[in-house]
Enzyme design. Sequence first.
Site, mmCIF file in Angstrom:
data_model
loop_
_atom_site.group_PDB
_atom_site.id
_atom_site.type_symbol
_atom_site.label_atom_id
_atom_site.label_comp_id
_atom_site.label_asym_id
_atom_site.label_seq_id
_atom_site.Cartn_x
_atom_site.Cartn_y
_atom_site.Cartn_z
ATOM 1 N N HIS A 181 21.380 53.749 12.164
ATOM 2 C CA HIS A 181 22.211 54.677 11.382
ATOM 3 C C HIS A 181 21.562 56.056 11.336
ATOM 4 O O HIS A 181 22.234 57.078 11.539
ATOM 5 C CB HIS A 181 22.383 54.120 9.970
ATOM 6 C CG HIS A 181 23.139 55.018 9.047
ATOM 7 N ND1 HIS A 181 24.463 54.831 8.747
ATOM 8 C CD2 HIS A 181 22.747 56.121 8.356
ATOM 9 C CE1 HIS A 181 24.872 55.777 7.915
ATOM 10 N NE2 HIS A 181 23.846 56.578 7.657
ATOM 11 N N GLU A 182 20.263 56.094 11.071
ATOM 12 C CA GLU A 182 19.558 57.370 11.028
ATOM 13 C C GLU A 182 19.557 58.041 12.405
ATOM 14 O O GLU A 182 19.707 59.259 12.521
ATOM 15 C CB GLU A 182 18.128 57.165 10.529
ATOM 16 C CG GLU A 182 18.024 56.601 9.121
ATOM 17 C CD GLU A 182 18.743 57.449 8.087
ATOM 18 O OE1 GLU A 182 18.718 58.693 8.207
ATOM 19 O OE2 GLU A 182 19.345 56.886 7.161
ATOM 20 N N HIS A 185 22.651 60.111 13.146
ATOM 21 C CA HIS A 185 22.678 61.494 12.688
ATOM 22 C C HIS A 185 22.091 62.431 13.736
ATOM 23 O O HIS A 185 22.607 63.520 13.985
ATOM 24 C CB HIS A 185 21.893 61.633 11.380
ATOM 25 C CG HIS A 185 22.613 61.113 10.178
ATOM 26 N ND1 HIS A 185 23.825 61.610 9.769
ATOM 27 C CD2 HIS A 185 22.274 60.137 9.290
ATOM 28 C CE1 HIS A 185 24.212 60.977 8.669
ATOM 29 N NE2 HIS A 185 23.292 60.080 8.360
ATOM 30 N N GLU A 230 28.748 59.775 7.543
ATOM 31 C CA GLU A 230 28.185 58.448 7.267
ATOM 32 C C GLU A 230 28.980 57.358 7.981
ATOM 33 O O GLU A 230 28.409 56.376 8.467
ATOM 34 C CB GLU A 230 28.173 58.192 5.755
ATOM 35 C CG GLU A 230 27.201 59.064 4.990
ATOM 36 C CD GLU A 230 25.768 58.900 5.483
ATOM 37 O OE1 GLU A 230 25.297 57.766 5.584
ATOM 38 O OE2 GLU A 230 25.126 59.929 5.775
#
Length: 343
Positions: A181-182, A185, A230
Amino acid sequence: MASISLPSFLSSFNSNTLSFSFAASTKPRLPSSPTGFWTINLKNPRTKGVVCRAASIVFRDLDADDFRHPLDKQNTLILRAIPGLNELGKALLGSVTEQVMLLENIGTSVLVSKNQLPELHQLMVEAAQILNIEPPDLYVRQSPVPNAYTLAISGKKPFVVIHTSLVELLSRKELQAVLAHELGHLKCDHGVWLTFANILTIGAYTVPGLGGLIAQSLEEQLFRWLRAAELTCDRAALLVAQDPKVVISVLMKLAGGCPSMADQLNVDAFLEQARSYDKASSSPVGWYIRNAQTRQLSHPLPVLRAREIDEWSRSQDYRYLLNRAIQTSGVKSVKQFKLGERT
């Protein structure tokens, strides 16, 4: 909330200026500190000593737009249309501020490497390989608040920070999904817009007269973009886990989980809860309450994120990405994979 202390002359800036977190749902205030979202138990006897690949399919030609959420695309275009955003951001955020934030984060944490917490290092390297991105540095920081966030500072290698409390709730696969997930970004270049939009919003409050109105409008637009971003990064987590239940389990645990009850949580029941929320908020009154509830959140509600990732895992777009990647992964068919594991 995780906090980063800055000298008084930099008190108007904080870690969120350059960071992204994976929180369940947060009501941010500008400026605010990063909030996070995931955990792993490295002492779990079921996985002790094992560093297994989360997935066998590697997306060697993956582009950010291949998995970017439509709302992310839409709200990014709106941010790009703000006149002078880039120039103002560069003017307000100088090298001194960047250096302070960098030293504050890395000076109080443990740098993960092949020789330092090697299992975590391997999880990051594998996730980055699957998403076709250069792995950032990874730090572990002591904190009782489960959290993970990314700092992307211009001219320096980006890094991800995870809190020790984060390492007490999730399994290895779930933790790797958090790291993915990070990475999402970074893959999507979210740093540029989060940085400049935050700075512009903070700066707008100093404009006489209309400053407050300008800032409020920018805040609302920023939060809409943050929530959409997100959703995109949840998709990155799924691309690495290649099992929607892994990602949904993380969201569920952040909404109401703890290590002592982790083995009793039920992903299917949580998805049913998400459907109940949709039904309850489908009326005009419910729609109004739902929008009022989420308008000032930096992250979508956990049940909404769970529903979104469940739907995308069943979509043709997701299957297309898997099938395209299979051609370079030495796997004959997507059917060989069930819940993220090779059969």
